[in-house]
Design an enzyme around this catalytic site. Sequence first.
Site, mmCIF file in Angstrom:
data_model
loop_
_atom_site.group_PDB
_atom_site.id
_atom_site.type_symbol
_atom_site.label_atom_id
_atom_site.label_comp_id
_atom_site.label_asym_id
_atom_site.label_seq_id
_atom_site.Cartn_x
_atom_site.Cartn_y
_atom_site.Cartn_z
ATOM 1 N N SER A 1 5.339 -7.006 3.302
ATOM 2 C CA SER A 1 5.900 -7.387 4.609
ATOM 3 C C SER A 1 6.482 -8.691 4.370
ATOM 4 O O SER A 1 6.357 -9.538 3.618
ATOM 5 C CB SER A 1 4.670 -7.382 5.608
ATOM 6 N N LYS B 1 -0.908 -6.710 -9.186
ATOM 7 C CA LYS B 1 -1.908 -6.835 -8.214
ATOM 8 C C LYS B 1 -1.640 -5.615 -7.363
ATOM 9 O O LYS B 1 -0.700 -6.206 -6.249
ATOM 10 C CB LYS B 1 -1.664 -8.414 -7.799
ATOM 11 N N GLU C 1 -5.145 -3.613 -1.856
ATOM 12 C CA GLU C 1 -6.676 -3.244 -1.945
ATOM 13 C C GLU C 1 -6.888 -2.159 -1.068
ATOM 14 O O GLU C 1 -7.737 -1.340 -1.294
ATOM 15 C CB GLU C 1 -7.134 -4.540 -1.396
ATOM 16 N N PHE D 1 0.701 -1.109 -0.190
ATOM 17 C CA PHE D 1 0.062 -0.153 0.157
ATOM 18 C C PHE D 1 0.863 1.321 0.241
ATOM 19 O O PHE D 1 0.336 2.149 -0.511
ATOM 20 C CB PHE D 1 -0.777 -0.021 1.289
ATOM 21 N N CYS E 1 9.525 1.977 3.401
ATOM 22 C CA CYS E 1 10.206 0.681 3.586
ATOM 23 C C CYS E 1 11.990 1.227 3.848
ATOM 24 O O CYS E 1 12.781 0.591 4.275
ATOM 25 C CB CYS E 1 10.595 -0.288 2.488
ATOM 26 N N GLU F 1 9.028 -4.293 13.225
ATOM 27 C CA GLU F 1 8.761 -3.361 12.157
ATOM 28 C C GLU F 1 7.592 -2.466 12.428
ATOM 29 O O GLU F 1 6.393 -2.972 12.391
ATOM 30 C CB GLU F 1 8.602 -3.528 10.653
HETATM 31 P P1 NAD Z 1 1.400 -6.670 2.854
HETATM 32 O O1 NAD Z 1 2.570 -7.657 3.255
HETATM 33 O O2 NAD Z 1 0.501 -6.777 3.904
HETATM 34 O O3 NAD Z 1 0.571 -6.825 1.503
HETATM 35 C C1 NAD Z 1 1.595 -6.648 0.489
HETATM 36 C C2 NAD Z 1 0.635 -7.074 -0.651
HETATM 37 O O4 NAD Z 1 0.575 -8.627 -0.504
HETATM 38 C C3 NAD Z 1 -0.324 -6.569 -1.111
HETATM 39 O O5 NAD Z 1 -0.690 -6.649 -2.283
HETATM 40 C C4 NAD Z 1 -1.763 -7.596 -0.397
HETATM 41 O O6 NAD Z 1 -2.752 -7.567 -1.089
HETATM 42 C C5 NAD Z 1 -0.971 -8.854 -0.490
HETATM 43 N N1 NAD Z 1 -1.153 -9.775 0.639
HETATM 44 C C6 NAD Z 1 -1.303 -9.310 2.012
HETATM 45 N N2 NAD Z 1 -1.699 -10.574 2.739
HETATM 46 C C7 NAD Z 1 -1.603 -11.394 2.043
HETATM 47 C C8 NAD Z 1 -1.659 -13.000 2.059
HETATM 48 N N3 NAD Z 1 -1.866 -13.463 3.455
HETATM 49 N N4 NAD Z 1 -1.583 -13.787 1.053
HETATM 50 C C9 NAD Z 1 -1.100 -13.160 -0.113
HETATM 51 N N5 NAD Z 1 -0.912 -11.939 -0.475
HETATM 52 C C10 NAD Z 1 -1.194 -10.954 0.489
HETATM 53 O O7 NAD Z 1 2.357 -5.091 2.999
HETATM 54 P P2 NAD Z 1 1.684 -3.608 3.344
HETATM 55 O O8 NAD Z 1 1.138 -3.611 4.573
HETATM 56 O O9 NAD Z 1 0.784 -3.610 1.832
HETATM 57 O O10 NAD Z 1 2.896 -3.019 3.020
HETATM 58 C C11 NAD Z 1 3.851 -2.562 4.235
HETATM 59 C C12 NAD Z 1 5.105 -3.541 3.870
HETATM 60 O O11 NAD Z 1 5.839 -3.562 2.860
HETATM 61 C C13 NAD Z 1 6.083 -3.156 5.110
HETATM 62 O O12 NAD Z 1 6.399 -4.517 5.969
HETATM 63 C C14 NAD Z 1 7.286 -2.817 4.231
HETATM 64 O O13 NAD Z 1 8.412 -2.495 4.939
HETATM 65 C C15 NAD Z 1 7.171 -3.352 3.093
HETATM 66 N N6 NAD Z 1 7.909 -2.773 1.903
HETATM 67 C C16 NAD Z 1 8.885 -3.266 1.714
HETATM 68 C C17 NAD Z 1 9.685 -2.621 0.534
HETATM 69 C C18 NAD Z 1 11.179 -2.951 0.223
HETATM 70 O O14 NAD Z 1 11.534 -2.543 -0.841
HETATM 71 N N7 NAD Z 1 11.521 -3.768 0.852
HETATM 72 C C19 NAD Z 1 8.940 -1.345 -0.118
HETATM 73 C C20 NAD Z 1 7.918 -1.097 0.257
HETATM 74 C C21 NAD Z 1 7.178 -1.653 1.481
#
Ligand code: NAD
Length: 497
Positions: free
Chosen positions: A227, A174, A177, A150, A282, A382
């Site tokens: 994450s 994808k 949401e 997000f 991040c 985090e």
């Molecule tokens: P998230 O892991 O909740 O979601 C990321 C994606 O995975 C979304 O598209 C979501 O719909 C999908 N998703 C969520 N739960 C899922 C599941 N159980 N099974 C399959 N898909 C699933 O992350 P977020 O809250 O949207 O974003 C924040 C996180 O992203 C933080 O941990 C941040 O550090 C990380 N991030 C990392 C970088 C990097 O470059 N390393 C960059 C941006 C964000």
Amino acid sequence: MTELVQHWSDGKVYAGTSGARAPITNPATGQVTAQVALANVDDARTVIAAAAAAYPQWRDTSLAKRTQVLFAFRELLNSRKKELARIITSEHGKTVPDALGEIERGLEVVEFACGIPYLLRGGFTENASTKVDVYSIRQPLGPVAVISPFNFPAMVPMWFFPIAIAAGNTVVLKPSEKDPSASLWLARLWAEAGLAPGVFNVLQGDKAAVDELITNPAIKSVSFVGSTPIAQHVYATATATGKRVQALGGAKNHAVILPDADLDLAADSMVNAGFGSAGERCMAISVCVTVGSIADELVAKVAERANNLKTGDGTRHTDMGPLVTKAHREKVASYIDASEAAGAKVVVDGRAVRPDGAPDGFWLGPTLIDHVNTDMSAYTDEIFGPVLSVVRVETYDEAMALVNSNPYGNGTAIFTNDGGAARRFQNEVEVGMVGINLPIPVPMAYYSFGGWKASLFGDAHAHGIEGVQFFTRGKAVTQRWLDPSHGGINLGFPQNR
Ligand code: NAD
């Protein structure tokens, strides 16, 4: 009727069959502004099939024609970026200038991808063996998946899709949401730029959509950002089905402040990197490691600056917006409660913020916590919010041990006026992206973005040459023409002469 944010498949919006919806909320008002369609397996398969059907023709489209579309997309995005920035702010909450910043960084990748004819050049060796030439080419993979978080609804997808498309792949994006409208806006922009239907598709949804993308045999690679637990799940599942995967995970970025640092520069940097985008980056700095006797002075400088920040609606002239959801706001606030209860000192308390915004917004002001230790949840987890923890150590070696023993390794920074110390730090630190006297060392598009350890699963970082290699496969060709002296029948292994 609230608006429905749909999928984008084969060059047009697609409602899908699932009927499942999730609300989209403006974090600055707390109001539901639209709904997003959540794909079921059939919807996912329909969108993947559109990407698969478009692939042969796009793969065979000349580089000259592909780059024309990329340049057109670049021009359109550059001229209309303010429109996109407001969409991002309305669903994510970050300030409009911050949203524009993420679009600019995405644009850099589009510009890098415009150079794809040069980047895809192969090698040629004439007469490798007598009258035999060898050459290498790089070819696209097929339909590829991009799954994004997000916190950067425009930039993170743009780390991947411009290069994937330029290299001749078709894409299913994808998005999160929580803020899905940017992806649909980008899809329309591609269509306007002249991209053929089916080359860029958007699949809206949650776990069901992701699980189909990472197992469907038509999808050849997965670029995931989110994450760490989900990155691990995506990496394990998608590699088990034979896909190429880069899965970028979470972060806990430390900045080390040495006693000889310019403390005003360090304090400005801690505030910018700790509280920008409400800490939902991040590459945010979440741990400030002070070395030696400077801690009191630095904490005072950071506190003074943090107290002057204006938290509020990102469409107004504020420094920092709300958190993305109410639940996330409560979770972040709970870390402040926990560290206070564990004996840390809350120097600036974001729970008491008076925002310039609607009462139901998901507000939490900048928070500075001093005397954090490594057992506290504010240190181990985090947090992904505007919470900067100060950990005090006595020596450089202690600071280095702290950074290197952390499970994450996304970004880090050192502040010092000692070139030798900085050089030693960049050599010894086990982190993928390092800043020296600057706090958010996000590499340019022509370098690659990626962390180490629990911050990235896979071999390839995002964009740059690694991005081009990720989205292409190498092929080596050995040829012989018009050679009457080929040697006739010989069942031995071919040798070069
Ligand atoms: P998230 O892991 O909740 O979601 C990321 C994606 O995975 C979304 O598209 C979501 O719909 C999908 N998703 C969520 N739960 C899922 C599941 N159980 N099974 C399959 N898909 C699933 O992350 P977020 O809250 O949207 O974003 C924040 C996180 O992203 C933080 O941990 C941040 O550090 C990380 N991030 C990392 C970088 C990097 O470059 N390393 C960059 C941006 C964000």
